[in-house]
Write a protein that holds these residues in place. Structure first.
Motif, PDB file in Angstrom:
ATOM      1  N   GLY A  83      65.917  71.994  48.749  1.00 54.24           N
ATOM      2  CA  GLY A  83      67.291  72.483  48.757  1.00 54.24           C
ATOM      3  C   GLY A  83      67.937  72.405  50.129  1.00 54.24           C
ATOM      4  N   ARG A  84      67.120  72.530  51.176  1.00 55.41           N
ATOM      5  CA  ARG A  84      67.641  72.414  52.545  1.00 55.41           C
ATOM      6  C   ARG A  84      67.858  70.960  52.954  1.00 55.41           C
ATOM      7  NH1 ARG A  84      63.927  76.625  53.233  1.00 55.41           N
ATOM      8  NH2 ARG A  84      62.312  75.193  53.903  1.00 55.41           N
ATOM      9  N   SER A  85      67.173  70.039  52.304  1.00 55.88           N
ATOM     10  CA  SER A  85      67.220  68.640  52.747  1.00 55.88           C
ATOM     11  C   SER A  85      68.609  67.998  52.723  1.00 55.88           C
ATOM     12  CB  SER A  85      66.207  67.790  51.975  1.00 55.88           C
ATOM     13  OG  SER A  85      66.532  67.728  50.616  1.00 55.88           O
ATOM     14  N   PRO A  86      69.506  68.286  51.768  1.00 53.74           N
ATOM     15  CA  PRO A  86      70.821  67.643  51.817  1.00 53.74           C
ATOM     16  C   PRO A  86      71.819  68.320  52.756  1.00 53.74           C
ATOM     17  CG  PRO A  86      70.658  68.911  49.803  1.00 53.74           C
ATOM     18  CD  PRO A  86      69.315  68.978  50.475  1.00 53.74           C
ATOM     19  N   VAL A  87      71.449  69.456  53.339  1.00 56.19           N
ATOM     20  CA  VAL A  87      72.395  70.195  54.185  1.00 56.19           C
ATOM     21  C   VAL A  87      72.934  69.334  55.335  1.00 56.19           C
ATOM     22  CG1 VAL A  87      72.669  72.193  55.711  1.00 56.19           C
ATOM     23  CG2 VAL A  87      71.566  72.466  53.480  1.00 56.19           C
ATOM     24  N   PRO A  88      72.115  68.570  56.062  1.00 59.72           N
ATOM     25  CA  PRO A  88      72.690  67.726  57.127  1.00 59.72           C
ATOM     26  C   PRO A  88      73.701  66.700  56.600  1.00 59.72           C
ATOM     27  CG  PRO A  88      70.314  67.879  57.387  1.00 59.72           C
ATOM     28  CD  PRO A  88      70.653  68.507  56.061  1.00 59.72           C
ATOM     29  N   ILE A  89      73.446  66.171  55.419  1.00 57.13           N
ATOM     30  CA  ILE A  89      74.372  65.191  54.823  1.00 57.13           C
ATOM     31  C   ILE A  89      75.683  65.870  54.453  1.00 57.13           C
ATOM     32  CG2 ILE A  89      74.712  63.621  52.864  1.00 57.13           C
ATOM     33  CD1 ILE A  89      71.555  63.402  52.870  1.00 57.13           C
ATOM     34  N   ILE A  90      75.588  67.064  53.874  1.00 56.68           N
ATOM     35  CA  ILE A  90      76.786  67.820  53.495  1.00 56.68           C
ATOM     36  C   ILE A  90      77.572  68.197  54.742  1.00 56.68           C
ATOM     37  CG2 ILE A  90      77.624  69.916  52.373  1.00 56.68           C
ATOM     38  CD1 ILE A  90      75.022  69.732  50.629  1.00 56.68           C
ATOM     39  N   THR A  91      76.854  68.529  55.821  1.00 56.54           N
ATOM     40  CA  THR A  91      77.507  68.847  57.095  1.00 56.54           C
ATOM     41  C   THR A  91      78.266  67.631  57.605  1.00 56.54           C
ATOM     42  OG1 THR A  91      75.822  70.488  57.614  1.00 56.54           O
ATOM     43  CG2 THR A  91      77.111  69.635  59.461  1.00 56.54           C
ATOM     44  N   GLN A  92      77.668  66.444  57.518  1.00 55.43           N
ATOM     45  CA  GLN A  92      78.351  65.216  57.942  1.00 55.43           C
ATOM     46  C   GLN A  92      79.587  64.966  57.089  1.00 55.43           C
ATOM     47  OE1 GLN A  92      75.177  62.302  57.711  1.00 55.43           O
ATOM     48  NE2 GLN A  92      74.983  62.300  59.951  1.00 55.43           N
ATOM     49  N   LEU A  93      79.487  65.195  55.786  1.00 52.38           N
ATOM     50  CA  LEU A  93      80.638  65.010  54.899  1.00 52.38           C
ATOM     51  C   LEU A  93      81.745  65.987  55.277  1.00 52.38           C
ATOM     52  CD1 LEU A  93      82.049  63.772  52.462  1.00 52.38           C
ATOM     53  CD2 LEU A  93      80.876  65.458  51.031  1.00 52.38           C
ATOM     54  N   THR A  94      81.383  67.219  55.592  1.00 51.14           N
ATOM     55  CA  THR A  94      82.368  68.216  56.010  1.00 51.14           C
ATOM     56  C   THR A  94      83.069  67.776  57.284  1.00 51.14           C
ATOM     57  OG1 THR A  94      81.078  69.985  54.995  1.00 51.14           O
ATOM     58  CG2 THR A  94      82.694  70.641  56.656  1.00 51.14           C
ATOM     59  N   GLU A  95      82.303  67.279  58.241  1.00 50.00           N
ATOM     60  CA  GLU A  95      82.889  66.800  59.499  1.00 50.00           C
ATOM     61  C   GLU A  95      83.816  65.614  59.248  1.00 50.00           C
ATOM     62  OE1 GLU A  95      79.387  66.099  61.832  1.00 50.00           O
ATOM     63  OE2 GLU A  95      79.082  68.251  62.212  1.00 50.00           O
ATOM     64  N   TRP A  96      83.396  64.699  58.367  1.00 48.37           N
ATOM     65  CA  TRP A  96      84.232  63.548  58.020  1.00 48.37           C
ATOM     66  C   TRP A  96      85.540  64.037  57.396  1.00 48.37           C
ATOM     67  CZ3 TRP A  96      86.216  62.221  53.290  1.00 48.37           C
ATOM     68  CH2 TRP A  96      86.879  60.988  53.230  1.00 48.37           C
ATOM     69  N   ALA A  97      85.426  64.998  56.472  1.00 47.56           N
ATOM     70  CA  ALA A  97      86.622  65.506  55.794  1.00 47.56           C
ATOM     71  C   ALA A  97      87.554  66.207  56.774  1.00 47.56           C
ATOM     72  CB  ALA A  97      86.215  66.451  54.672  1.00 47.56           C
ATOM     73  N   GLN A  98      86.993  66.981  57.705  1.00 46.17           N
ATOM     74  CA  GLN A  98      87.824  67.646  58.707  1.00 46.17           C
ATOM     75  C   GLN A  98      88.562  66.628  59.563  1.00 46.17           C
ATOM     76  OE1 GLN A  98      84.766  70.065  60.491  1.00 46.17           O
ATOM     77  NE2 GLN A  98      85.449  71.887  59.406  1.00 46.17           N
ATOM     78  N   THR A  99      87.895  65.550  59.904  1.00 40.08           N
ATOM     79  CA  THR A  99      88.497  64.505  60.723  1.00 40.08           C
ATOM     80  C   THR A  99      89.608  63.782  59.961  1.00 40.08           C
ATOM     81  OG1 THR A  99      86.420  64.171  61.906  1.00 40.08           O
ATOM     82  CG2 THR A  99      88.015  62.363  61.995  1.00 40.08           C
ATOM     83  N   ASN A 100      89.434  63.579  58.671  1.00 36.59           N
ATOM     84  CA  ASN A 100      90.347  62.737  57.894  1.00 36.59           C
ATOM     85  C   ASN A 100      91.280  63.495  56.958  1.00 36.59           C
ATOM     86  OD1 ASN A 100      89.443  59.922  58.640  1.00 36.59           O
ATOM     87  ND2 ASN A 100      87.512  60.893  58.094  1.00 36.59           N
ATOM     88  N   LEU A 101      91.200  64.808  56.919  1.00 36.71           N
ATOM     89  CA  LEU A 101      91.986  65.583  55.957  1.00 36.71           C
ATOM     90  C   LEU A 101      93.490  65.364  56.104  1.00 36.71           C
ATOM     91  CD1 LEU A 101      91.955  67.585  53.639  1.00 36.71           C
ATOM     92  CD2 LEU A 101      92.009  69.420  55.324  1.00 36.71           C
ATOM     93  N   LYS A 102      94.014  65.370  57.334  1.00 40.97           N
ATOM     94  CA  LYS A 102      95.458  65.181  57.540  1.00 40.97           C
ATOM     95  C   LYS A 102      95.924  63.849  56.965  1.00 40.97           C
ATOM     96  CE  LYS A 102      97.065  67.825  61.459  1.00 40.97           C
ATOM     97  NZ  LYS A 102      97.436  67.819  62.866  1.00 40.97           N
ATOM     98  N   THR A 103      95.168  62.808  57.231  1.00 40.00           N
ATOM     99  CA  THR A 103      95.522  61.475  56.734  1.00 40.00           C
ATOM    100  C   THR A 103      95.510  61.443  55.211  1.00 40.00           C
ATOM    101  OG1 THR A 103      94.553  60.483  58.705  1.00 40.00           O
ATOM    102  CG2 THR A 103      94.904  59.024  56.816  1.00 40.00           C
ATOM    103  N   ILE A 104      94.487  62.042  54.616  1.00 36.96           N
ATOM    104  CA  ILE A 104      94.369  62.055  53.151  1.00 36.96           C
ATOM    105  C   ILE A 104      95.530  62.823  52.525  1.00 36.96           C
ATOM    106  CG2 ILE A 104      92.976  62.916  51.225  1.00 36.96           C
ATOM    107  CD1 ILE A 104      90.485  62.329  53.043  1.00 36.96           C
ATOM    108  N   VAL A 105      95.828  64.008  53.058  1.00 37.90           N
ATOM    109  CA  VAL A 105      96.919  64.831  52.519  1.00 37.90           C
ATOM    110  C   VAL A 105      98.255  64.120  52.681  1.00 37.90           C
ATOM    111  CG1 VAL A 105      98.188  66.999  52.839  1.00 37.90           C
ATOM    112  CG2 VAL A 105      95.690  67.007  52.801  1.00 37.90           C
TER     113      VAL A 105
END
Length: 117
Positions: free
Chosen positions: A89-111
């Motif tokens: 259950g802990r193993s995907p946490v780093p991947i989810i963290t990367q996705l969160t960082e990607w989304a934070q970086t790109n959220l303005k553009t997407i919206v």
């Protein structure tokens, strides 16, 4: 971070509303707030305010069935139940963290693009 204000939440609900993605986000919430310690149901409810008790309970049962979360019930009145992420259950946490960082970086553009679309 409140799950409701999490950038992947906004991106996900606009495009890919996949239950497994929501479950993985809840795994991340457990991991971020327990640091491999156990967490009680009501504390988890506070951390994920946009979820009903029924849905959270069902999600936790599914995560437990998938071996992502382990559950320990103590024979007390009222019952004491603690949840903890398993190693898998802990193993995907780093991947989810990367996705969160990607989304934070790109959220303005997407919206912005959605508004123009």
């Amino acid at each position: 971070m409140n799950i409701r204000h999490c950038p992947p939440h906004h991106v996900e609900h606009g495009h890919i509303s996949v239950k497994s993605t929501q479950r993985l986000r809840r795994c991340r919430s457990i991991e971020n707030n327990t640091q491999r310690n156990k967490i009680r149901f009501n504390k988890l409810r506070q951390l994920i305010p946009d979820i009903s008790s029924r849905i959270l309970s069902g999600t936790l049962k599914t995560l437990e069935a998938d071996a992502l979360v382990c559950c320990k019930t103590y024979p007390t009145v009222p019952p004491k139940v603690e949840y903890q992420l398993t190693e898998i259950g802990r193993s995907p946490v780093p991947i989810i963290t990367q996705l969160t960082e990607w989304a934070q970086t790109n959220l303005k553009t997407i919206v912005t693009h959605r508004k123009e679309f």
